[in-house]
Design an enzyme around this catalytic site. Sequence first.
Site, PDB file in Angstrom:
ATOM      1  N   CYS A  84     -32.640 -28.576   2.688  1.00  0.00           N
ATOM      2  CA  CYS A  84     -34.098 -28.464   2.800  1.00  0.00           C
ATOM      3  C   CYS A  84     -34.509 -27.479   3.887  1.00  0.00           C
ATOM      4  CB  CYS A  84     -34.700 -29.832   3.080  1.00  0.00           C
ATOM      5  SG  CYS A  84     -33.906 -31.137   2.141  1.00  0.00           S
ATOM      6  N   CYS A 207     -42.936 -41.172   1.847  1.00  0.00           N
ATOM      7  CA  CYS A 207     -41.958 -40.180   1.381  1.00  0.00           C
ATOM      8  C   CYS A 207     -42.650 -38.931   0.836  1.00  0.00           C
ATOM      9  CB  CYS A 207     -41.104 -40.766   0.257  1.00  0.00           C
ATOM     10  SG  CYS A 207     -40.321 -42.337   0.668  1.00  0.00           S
ATOM     11  N   ILE A 210     -41.300 -34.916  -5.045  1.00  0.00           N
ATOM     12  CA  ILE A 210     -40.471 -33.911  -5.720  1.00  0.00           C
ATOM     13  C   ILE A 210     -41.423 -32.875  -6.322  1.00  0.00           C
ATOM     14  CG2 ILE A 210     -39.052 -33.607  -7.794  1.00  0.00           C
ATOM     15  CD1 ILE A 210     -37.612 -36.207  -6.928  1.00  0.00           C
ATOM     16  N   LYS A 329     -45.596 -34.011   3.091  1.00  0.00           N
ATOM     17  CA  LYS A 329     -46.125 -35.236   2.494  1.00  0.00           C
ATOM     18  C   LYS A 329     -47.217 -34.946   1.466  1.00  0.00           C
ATOM     19  CE  LYS A 329     -46.830 -39.407   1.642  1.00  0.00           C
ATOM     20  NZ  LYS A 329     -47.129 -38.866   0.298  1.00  0.00           N
ATOM     21  N   HIS A 333     -42.776 -30.997  -1.488  1.00  0.00           N
ATOM     22  CA  HIS A 333     -41.580 -30.513  -0.794  1.00  0.00           C
ATOM     23  C   HIS A 333     -40.600 -29.881  -1.784  1.00  0.00           C
ATOM     24  CE1 HIS A 333     -38.296 -30.149   1.921  1.00  0.00           C
ATOM     25  NE2 HIS A 333     -37.804 -31.363   1.847  1.00  0.00           N
TER      26      HIS A 333
END
Lengths: 384, 384
Positions: A84, A207, A210, A329, A333
């Site tokens: 990442c 989290c 995607i 967030k 991401h």
Amino acid sequence: MRVGIIGTGITKFGEAWEKGLRELAVEAGVKALQEAGIEGREINAFYGGNMSGGRFVGQEHVAALIADRAGLNPAPATRVEAACASGGLAIREGYLGIRSGEYDCVVVLGIEKMTDVFTEDAATTLGGAGDQEWEGFFGATFPALYALMARRHMHDYGTTEEQMAMVAVKNHKNGALNPIAQYPFEITVEQVMKSSKIASPLKLLDCSPITDGAAAVVLASDKFIKEKGREAVWITGSGQASDTLALHDRKSLTELNATKIAAERAYCQAGVKSSDIDLAEVHDCFTIAEIMAVEDLGFVEKGKGGKAIEAGEFDLNSRLSVNPSGGLKACGHPVGATGVKQAVEIVNQLNGKCGKRQVKDAKIGLAHNVGGSGATCLVHIFQR
Amino acid sequence: MRVGIIGTGITKFGEAWEKGLRELAVEAGVKALQEAGIEGREINAFYGGNMSGGRFVGQEHVAALIADRAGLNPAPATRVEAACASGGLAIREGYLGIRSGEYDCVVVLGIEKMTDVFTEDAATTLGGAGDQEWEGFFGATFPALYALMARRHMHDYGTTEEQMAMVAVKNHKNGALNPIAQYPFEITVEQVMKSSKIASPLKLLDCSPITDGAAAVVLASDKFIKEKGREAVWITGSGQASDTLALHDRKSLTELNATKIAAERAYCQAGVKSSDIDLAEVHDCFTIAEIMAVEDLGFVEKGKGGKAIEAGEFDLNSRLSVNPSGGLKACGHPVGATGVKQAVEIVNQLNGKCGKRQVKDAKIGLAHNVGGSGATCLVHIFQR
């Protein structure tokens, strides 16, 4: 020699089912070239950050593919990968390429196309950012690894689940003002607390999602920038550091040593202190990650990140604006793109182009990009 | 600033079922450090070339993993990828990192662990080096793509299947003298001609095999080398160029434009001509690839590669020794490692350490590393 950014481009982040890897890349790249006011033939090299084209879309050799589609051949095209942190790493390699004297003008692009596979396959692929033989094989997903860090941070420092939720709330508040955000709407602490458990104490709204997306910046030497008569945001500090892939090999679960070392190098090179930073894009892949980041970057004392978030110290236009873009967030991401997207946000902030989410009097910005659970960290400092 | 190589390390190439990615990496890396006579703490950065850790062993973030295992933390660890040219690209990025002034001493390692998956899965993964949407999806494997080039070369220049077979015969003759080779034995033209068809006109013994292996070199600045009192082989030229991923977008099927441009840049930087080269490691992933390489690198006129091979012009200690190591054909082709392995061979040749396969009076060496069907090419020139 100084290296500056003279153009930025970014796609809408989200589920881009109608676009492939190469279409997303060219969309972001063309915007960056237009903003820089230069043509393809003026570009000496291309650097692409991408975590897992191989497993997400069956395509390796991603940098050459994009250079090809963008008409940049025969310029050197180099893909870099650090999970990442691939985007931040691409910026650093482009920056070093210019500083080496080999290139005057370089396009750096980060990209990931993650929604062409099922969610469970995406989670497995993301597991490849950690230690496959010692973590992934035994079922440790990334939410699980960060949950371990969160649990320990709660134990050691009294950080609460509500404080973590407040990270998400703050970032969604900023992200609601960002047109490229995947989830541009506000949420409440209550919604976070009631969202489904992913790996306790982390819940769904702790989290990052995607995402598909691409972001690009045009880097150039001071000589090139002067000759072209362009304005630039300068990269005044670049730090990169590594740590163990597996969490169990670390001395501490509540800090990322690679962040601390990368930040120290970047601050030292730029000749600034953490208290000089006006805005920061930090790697909030999970809410606990932002709390650890503001501590490791020296914005608050170790263990006080949760309380500082609760006190609103990192809200937009407070003491220090953290994740004015909405962070990972709210923006989403796309793992290889995130590091470059952070740079795009900071450059646009320093250029006063961020509209309703503009940080006032922003002069020094910091980007913090993490690979895996902290085995690679990149910190860059940008100044007008 | 000059950049030199002060140490090399390599593993046995082959089917390393008893060793994982990290074990192979550390084995090669430790040998390189021992030969260089330096310690881990003197290394400023690590560059790793790897094509597809994600699909071969489920592991991305490969450079950080290796730096971790090798005890190099917190030094920056960077993975680069350009399919089968990942190794050569890692050398170039390490070289640029030193030339940028950021690093004095860098370890560059290439690695691939390919035999943990079934052969058909390996072939699919390798397909990710080409254009997945326009070639792989429709069933074009790499042997098929190179078979198209071979067919056209035969049509345009009268190159014969026997001449291609002679490339394999020559390389196995050299490889029989190389202790790290996967297949260290001689073969005959008849054996090649009678081996099973893979993609006509390419037969099994025209193709490089699937291989596990790692290779490492230690790069350092002239200042570091002088301070340490070391001998070095210098990188005097480094060229990188790109081309379309898909074969159907090229102007010609019988040359790699990226090789020609990368070579031109490397020759120009080193101030040498193709006729000055004493030995060359070229990218013989298929026998036709070596014939095209000796043409594109300027060792023979276009179209005369097959005839020159037949005349023995590239045999060991003939006019120009090509692939004295045994090449990809006899040594094996762990895709991410190959480019670094080529550098290891050339450094050892220039240092007079190659025993029975030693090229006499070798002063200038060239390494030629190709990604995919030629979308990335790296050419490096090395001198004592």
